[in-house]
Design an enzyme around this catalytic site. Structure first.
Site, PDB file in Angstrom:
ATOM      1  N   HIS A 178      26.969  -3.371 -57.876  1.00 37.17           N
ATOM      2  CA  HIS A 178      27.555  -3.632 -56.555  1.00 37.17           C
ATOM      3  C   HIS A 178      28.804  -2.782 -56.302  1.00 37.17           C
ATOM      4  O   HIS A 178      29.647  -3.148 -55.468  1.00 37.17           O
ATOM      5  CB  HIS A 178      27.950  -5.118 -56.392  1.00 37.17           C
ATOM      6  CG  HIS A 178      26.820  -6.079 -56.506  1.00 37.17           C
ATOM      7  ND1 HIS A 178      26.883  -7.203 -57.291  1.00 37.17           N
ATOM      8  CD2 HIS A 178      25.595  -6.088 -55.942  1.00 37.17           C
ATOM      9  CE1 HIS A 178      25.745  -7.874 -57.207  1.00 37.17           C
ATOM     10  NE2 HIS A 178      24.947  -7.209 -56.397  1.00 37.17           N
ATOM     11  N   ASN A 194      29.631 -16.193 -45.766  1.00 30.35           N
ATOM     12  CA  ASN A 194      29.149 -17.304 -44.931  1.00 30.35           C
ATOM     13  C   ASN A 194      29.421 -18.714 -45.425  1.00 30.35           C
ATOM     14  O   ASN A 194      29.375 -19.651 -44.640  1.00 30.35           O
ATOM     15  CB  ASN A 194      27.632 -17.162 -44.737  1.00 30.35           C
ATOM     16  CG  ASN A 194      27.284 -15.902 -43.979  1.00 30.35           C
ATOM     17  OD1 ASN A 194      27.726 -15.716 -42.851  1.00 30.35           O
ATOM     18  ND2 ASN A 194      26.520 -15.025 -44.606  1.00 30.35           N
ATOM     19  N   ARG A 228      19.420 -15.702 -61.505  1.00 27.81           N
ATOM     20  CA  ARG A 228      19.865 -15.161 -62.803  1.00 27.81           C
ATOM     21  C   ARG A 228      20.855 -16.114 -63.469  1.00 27.81           C
ATOM     22  O   ARG A 228      21.690 -16.719 -62.793  1.00 27.81           O
ATOM     23  CB  ARG A 228      20.526 -13.792 -62.608  1.00 27.81           C
ATOM     24  CG  ARG A 228      19.518 -12.704 -62.278  1.00 27.81           C
ATOM     25  CD  ARG A 228      20.186 -11.404 -61.894  1.00 27.81           C
ATOM     26  NE  ARG A 228      19.837 -11.035 -60.533  1.00 27.81           N
ATOM     27  CZ  ARG A 228      20.374 -10.031 -59.852  1.00 27.81           C
ATOM     28  NH1 ARG A 228      21.296  -9.271 -60.392  1.00 27.81           N
ATOM     29  NH2 ARG A 228      19.994  -9.776 -58.618  1.00 27.81           N
ATOM     30  N   GLU A 244      27.124  -1.835 -47.496  1.00 29.74           N
ATOM     31  CA  GLU A 244      26.696  -0.849 -48.496  1.00 29.74           C
ATOM     32  C   GLU A 244      25.935   0.296 -47.834  1.00 29.74           C
ATOM     33  O   GLU A 244      26.068   1.452 -48.219  1.00 29.74           O
ATOM     34  CB  GLU A 244      25.804  -1.544 -49.546  1.00 29.74           C
ATOM     35  CG  GLU A 244      26.583  -2.525 -50.414  1.00 29.74           C
ATOM     36  CD  GLU A 244      25.711  -3.619 -51.035  1.00 29.74           C
ATOM     37  OE1 GLU A 244      25.255  -4.509 -50.288  1.00 29.74           O
ATOM     38  OE2 GLU A 244      25.484  -3.579 -52.247  1.00 29.74           O
ATOM     39  N   ASN A 290      17.121   0.990 -49.418  1.00 31.12           N
ATOM     40  CA  ASN A 290      17.503   0.163 -50.568  1.00 31.12           C
ATOM     41  C   ASN A 290      16.205  -0.454 -51.091  1.00 31.12           C
ATOM     42  O   ASN A 290      15.684  -1.410 -50.530  1.00 31.12           O
ATOM     43  CB  ASN A 290      18.487  -0.912 -50.087  1.00 31.12           C
ATOM     44  CG  ASN A 290      18.971  -1.818 -51.215  1.00 31.12           C
ATOM     45  OD1 ASN A 290      18.447  -1.784 -52.328  1.00 31.12           O
ATOM     46  ND2 ASN A 290      19.957  -2.635 -50.924  1.00 31.12           N
ATOM     47  N   ARG A 294      19.947   3.734 -52.379  1.00 35.15           N
ATOM     48  CA  ARG A 294      20.758   2.960 -53.314  1.00 35.15           C
ATOM     49  C   ARG A 294      20.048   2.973 -54.666  1.00 35.15           C
ATOM     50  O   ARG A 294      18.866   2.639 -54.743  1.00 35.15           O
ATOM     51  CB  ARG A 294      20.872   1.514 -52.838  1.00 35.15           C
ATOM     52  CG  ARG A 294      21.559   0.625 -53.861  1.00 35.15           C
ATOM     53  CD  ARG A 294      21.414  -0.843 -53.524  1.00 35.15           C
ATOM     54  NE  ARG A 294      22.182  -1.656 -54.461  1.00 35.15           N
ATOM     55  CZ  ARG A 294      21.953  -2.942 -54.693  1.00 35.15           C
ATOM     56  NH1 ARG A 294      20.990  -3.571 -54.037  1.00 35.15           N
ATOM     57  NH2 ARG A 294      22.686  -3.613 -55.548  1.00 35.15           N
ATOM     58  N   GLY A 328      26.239 -12.773 -53.362  1.00 32.67           N
ATOM     59  CA  GLY A 328      25.039 -12.806 -52.509  1.00 32.67           C
ATOM     60  C   GLY A 328      23.939 -13.413 -53.341  1.00 32.67           C
ATOM     61  O   GLY A 328      24.171 -14.373 -54.083  1.00 32.67           O
ATOM     62  N   GLY A 333      29.513 -15.159 -49.950  1.00 34.15           N
ATOM     63  CA  GLY A 333      30.960 -14.985 -49.783  1.00 34.15           C
ATOM     64  C   GLY A 333      31.385 -14.903 -48.321  1.00 34.15           C
ATOM     65  O   GLY A 333      32.431 -15.416 -47.937  1.00 34.15           O
TER      66      GLY A 333
HETATM   67  N1  LIG Z   1      25.445 -19.612 -44.032  1.00 31.37           N
HETATM   68  C1  LIG Z   1      25.267 -19.443 -45.343  1.00 31.37           C
HETATM   69  N2  LIG Z   1      25.768 -20.347 -46.219  1.00 31.37           N
HETATM   70  C2  LIG Z   1      25.596 -20.206 -47.544  1.00 31.37           C
HETATM   71  N3  LIG Z   1      24.928 -19.182 -48.094  1.00 31.37           N
HETATM   72  C3  LIG Z   1      24.393 -18.257 -47.285  1.00 31.37           C
HETATM   73  C4  LIG Z   1      24.539 -18.320 -45.875  1.00 31.37           C
HETATM   74  N4  LIG Z   1      23.901 -17.266 -45.330  1.00 31.37           N
HETATM   75  C5  LIG Z   1      23.384 -16.557 -46.361  1.00 31.37           C
HETATM   76  N5  LIG Z   1      23.677 -17.141 -47.537  1.00 31.37           N
HETATM   77  C6  LIG Z   1      23.285 -16.729 -48.901  1.00 31.37           C
HETATM   78  O1  LIG Z   1      23.342 -15.327 -49.037  1.00 31.37           O
HETATM   79  C7  LIG Z   1      22.298 -14.920 -49.950  1.00 31.37           C
HETATM   80  C8  LIG Z   1      21.895 -13.513 -49.687  1.00 31.37           C
HETATM   81  O2  LIG Z   1      23.006 -12.694 -49.805  1.00 31.37           O
HETATM   82  P1  LIG Z   1      22.852 -11.115 -49.692  1.00 31.37           P
HETATM   83  O3  LIG Z   1      24.190 -10.527 -49.907  1.00 31.37           O
HETATM   84  O4  LIG Z   1      22.155 -10.782 -48.426  1.00 31.37           O
HETATM   85  O5  LIG Z   1      21.918 -10.851 -50.954  1.00 31.37           O
HETATM   86  P2  LIG Z   1      21.055  -9.640 -51.456  1.00 31.37           P
HETATM   87  O6  LIG Z   1      21.671  -8.386 -50.871  1.00 31.37           O
HETATM   88  O7  LIG Z   1      21.210  -9.719 -52.936  1.00 31.37           O
HETATM   89  O8  LIG Z   1      19.657  -9.886 -50.984  1.00 31.37           O
HETATM   90  C9  LIG Z   1      21.170 -15.879 -49.688  1.00 31.37           C
HETATM   91  O9  LIG Z   1      20.421 -16.079 -50.840  1.00 31.37           O
HETATM   92  C10 LIG Z   1      21.892 -17.145 -49.243  1.00 31.37           C
HETATM   93  O10 LIG Z   1      21.968 -18.012 -50.362  1.00 31.37           O
HETATM   94  C1  LIG Z   2      22.499  -5.245 -58.781  1.00 31.27           C
HETATM   95  C2  LIG Z   2      22.154  -6.465 -58.004  1.00 31.27           C
HETATM   96  O1  LIG Z   2      22.323  -7.558 -58.455  1.00 31.27           O
HETATM   97  O2  LIG Z   2      21.722  -6.265 -56.759  1.00 31.27           O
HETATM   98  P1  LIG Z   2      21.344  -7.391 -55.681  1.00 31.27           P
HETATM   99  O3  LIG Z   2      22.573  -8.206 -55.466  1.00 31.27           O
HETATM  100  O4  LIG Z   2      20.978  -6.585 -54.449  1.00 31.27           O
HETATM  101  O5  LIG Z   2      20.223  -8.174 -56.260  1.00 31.27           O
HETATM  102 MG   LIG Z   3      22.969  -7.117 -52.023  1.00 30.90          MG
END
Ligand SMILES: Nc1ncnc2c1ncn2[C@@H]1O[C@H](COP(=O)(O)OP(=O)(O)O)[C@@H](O)[C@H]1O
Ligand SMILES: CC(=O)OP(=O)(O)O
Ligand SMILES: [Mg+2]
Length: 401
Positions: free
Chosen positions: A180, A335, A241, A385, A7, A91, A210, A333
């Protein structure tokens, strides 16, 4: 078959290696800060000690070479030779209208992904770097691309068109594509399985929140609407964003601040969202901490984030004339107990009843957080994913052999 899943982000590369005989993860890891002064590689081999290494990694080709070195390392490695990897799955965020499903990488497929850079200037270049880097480091190994947009290609015209001159769609394919999709697809199927009900009978709202975030309305098992748009900027407020805003703000601010197109794009994608409102962080954990300490800007950032998510749930219940299942997934979502609680306790008009105790349970397993009386099933389903990418890669490469 052993499969490497990649990814690629613009300055990062996440990876996992699967043994598809039992879908086990042999190793996973992350290279961050590619192209910056000091890059960090964190490699986690299953059942062995993890390793973090700081070095100079200027581009994705070097990042993948370092990852391959770690996979065959005498202490931290998980295989004796790279030739054990029989396929690579990537991805790719944007597949436009060309890709309704995953595809084997060919010269034509690469050319199409390159053409789509125009629609996803922040995302597709990274994917291309990952594909080229894997090709250079592992010549002859089949590669598969799995698109974030593919699952949303079932959206009806009235959901994917913008109310702007039709010529912009005809000429440039300006429309909603969403993102997503791999995650929305996976968690909606997992939800139906968890409930032991046919997905065709369910109206599901999946909330992938996330760092980036999007909601999808899923009816009869297919995506009928989603909150991300032509690019992953539209919809929810996210880490950095803006999500939805009045489009007239863009020319107004460009004019007032004398900004270029790149600068305004960067402002909305990288310097907005939770980070802009809180003034401290894009990370929901830090925002929650700030809120718990009574910090005003973090509280406001949290409230805006929660409010917008709740409004989208309401609008997708309207889009489907009801909702049977709400699913929370991804980093926030899965956590954030407090975010789920705050959203759900204000959806009583839909018949949602959250079980406060169940919502507090922390686990990596799919679980129900609504009460037995709730008219809507509310579930937390950890997304995966990478597993979907590994499965698609296995299926597509397997079919060619
Ligand atoms: N215990 C928690 N409570 C609240 N938010 C959390 C927790 N653990 C992780 N996160 C949030 O999840 C985000 C990352 O989500 P993730 O799905 O891994 O993102 P991405 O794939 O876009 O990098 C972090 O920026 C953080 O804000
Ligand atoms: C498309 C996109 O927002 O991906 P990520 O959540 O991984 O930043
Ligand atoms: Mg992601």
């Amino acid at each position: 078959m052993k499969i490497l899943v990649i990814n690629s982000g613009s300055s990062s590369l996440k990876y996992q290696v699967y043994d598809m005989t039992n879908e086990s993860v042999l190793a996973k890891g992350l290279v961050e800060r590619i192209g910056m002064d000091s890059s960090i590689l964190n490699h986690k081999p299953t059942g062995k000690e993890e390793i973090t290494e700081v070095s100079e990694i200027l581009e994705h080709t070097t990042a993948i070479r370092k990852v391959l070195d770690k996979l065959t390392h005498e202490v931290h490695g998980v295989m004796s030779s790279i030739s054990e990897i029989q396929a690579v799955g990537h991805r790719v965020v944007h597949g436009g209208e060309a890709f309704k499903e995953s595809a084997l990488v060919t010269d034509e497929v690469k050319a199409e992904i390159r053409r789509l850079i125009d629609l996803a200037p922040l995302h597709n270049p990274a994917a291309m770097m990952g594909i080229n880097a894997a090709e250079l480091n592992m010549p002859g190994i089949p590669q598969v691309v799995v698109f974030d947009t593919a699952f949303h290609q079932t959206m009806p015209e009235h959901a994917y068109l913008y109310a702007i001159p039709r010529v912009l769609y005809n000429k440039y394919k300006v429309r909603r594509y969403g993102a997503h999709g791999t995650s929305h697809d996976f968690v909606s199927k997992a939800a139906a399985e968890f409930l032991d009900r046919p997905i065709e009978d369910l109206k599901i709202i999946t909330c992938h929140v996330g760092n980036g975030g999007s909601l999808t309305a899923i009816k009869n098992g297919v995506s009928v609407d989603t909150s991300m748009g032509m690019t992953p900027l539209e919809g929810l407020m996210m880490g950095t964003r803006s999500g939805d805003l009045d489009p007239a703000i863009v020319p107004y601010v460009m004019n007032k601040e004398d900004l270029t197109i790149n600068e305004v794009n960067s402002m909305l994608n990288k310097h907005s969202g939770l980070l802009a409102i809180s003034g401290i962080s894009s990370d929901m954990r830090e925002i929650t901490e700030g809120m718990e300490k009574g910090e005003a800007n973090s509280t406001l950032a949290f409230n805006m984030y929660e409010y917008r998510l709740r409004k989208y749930i309401g609008s997708y219940a309207a889009a489907m004339n009801g909702v049977d299942v709400i699913v929370f997934t991804a980093g926030v979502g899965e956590n954030s107990v407090v975010l789920r609680q705050r959203v759900l306790e204000q959806l009583t008009y839909l018949g949602v009843e959250v079980d406060e105790e169940l919502n507090k349970i922390r686990s990596g397993e799919p679980r129900r957080i609504s009460t037995a009386n709730s008219k809507v099933e509310v579930l937390v389903i950890p997304t995966n994913e990478e597993l979907v990418i590994a499965r698609d890669t296995h299926r597509i490469v397997g079919a060619t052999q």
